[in-house]
Design a protein around this motif. Sequence first.
Motif: not given
Length: 431
Positions: A213-221
């Motif tokens: 999944y991808d988050p709805q807000a924020g980032t994974i870096e």
Amino acid sequence: MRDRNTDDVREAQRHAEYAYKLAVDPPAAKELRLFGLAGWTIERFVARRTQLVDLQYRATRLRQRPLIWSLLLVAGANVVVFWSLASAVIGGRLDLAGLVVFAQVAVGTSAIAFGGLNWAMDGATAPVVAVLRLEAAMPPRGALSPPPSPPVPAADMPAREVRFRDVTFAYPASEQPVLEGFDLTIPAGSSLAIVGQNGAGKTTLAKLLCRLYDPQAGTIEVDGVDLAAMAVDDWRSRVTAVFQDFFRFELPARQSVGVGDEPRLDDVLAVDNAVARAGAQDVVDRLPAGLETQLGPTWPGGVEVSFGQWQKLALGRGFMRDDPLVLVLDEPTAALDAETEHALFERYTAAARRQPVDPQERDTMAGADAAAARTRRITILVSHRFSIVRMADLIVVLDGSRVVEVGAHADLVARGGQYAELYGIQAAAYK
């Protein structure tokens, strides 16, 4: 007397149905995506369905040979009947009402014969029609963010860290966030244990890291690069995982393990090594034909195995990739005894820890280069067993969708916070 053609069709039907369920049913979806099995699954479905249609077509042709002769006989009889009726009408021996009755009887008899042929043709083409309807009804691909062009390569990451920055995520069917304003930094070359109550977001964190999944807000870096900027298949090829709700691939045991690295599915040595790393050799030794044993008692020659044995084979599947940069263990050993689980995790935390750089090289390296020269694998463990959790380099305590504590075991116990309380409750049970 058994009909060999019918038996072949039934067997092909079972394989085709299993291939279809494998492709569309939710339980296998995580592992199919993570291990890059979409192409393999589609090819398997097409091959099984093609074989089924071919067998059905051949069986239909065999059944229709006597029917065709019957149809020719009926057609010839109808020619004679209608010629006789016409002659009788012309000669005045049959009135209009009689003509209608006799004609209806002849047409009805023909319809019965031709209806059998129509039924046979429908039976042969029904699977193809069903596949076409399925294809037309398939929704577009999941809503993962498309990477930029060209995408950032994932081969050399992470060299420094993976960071969750202000991440908020809720599952599509729910408006309640599982993670909200979530921040966490995971150093490269470390092992991280995640603890917390059920529903705190432990498994969700693992799924986001696998980019299911991808988050709805924020980032994974990853080393400062947004994970969404990488091609999803490229990133997943560097990640491996074993989930608590693993899928039971009812295939020969070698394939059930081998699908963890599809390009090496038939690599005997690779599968054997994965089985050894997972501590599953005892399971293989008990199978009647070893790794060639068909799993699942409903298949010809298939055997049933216990939940714990399925779990060990799933661990083998997760360990097929030799050098993953991220290894996720989400309650993967719940059915195993504590001693086996301890030995397994000890092996992988040792492999994940940063190895010392040669002293002569250390003096000439900058900090980032020195870090990159060490082992960079990140091991993520989700577990309720604190005897295992305490072995990790870092422990993260989740509560209410946020990180409430983070640190090494000794530090967290000394703080006397939530982790110390949970650890004390579990430790007391063994006194």
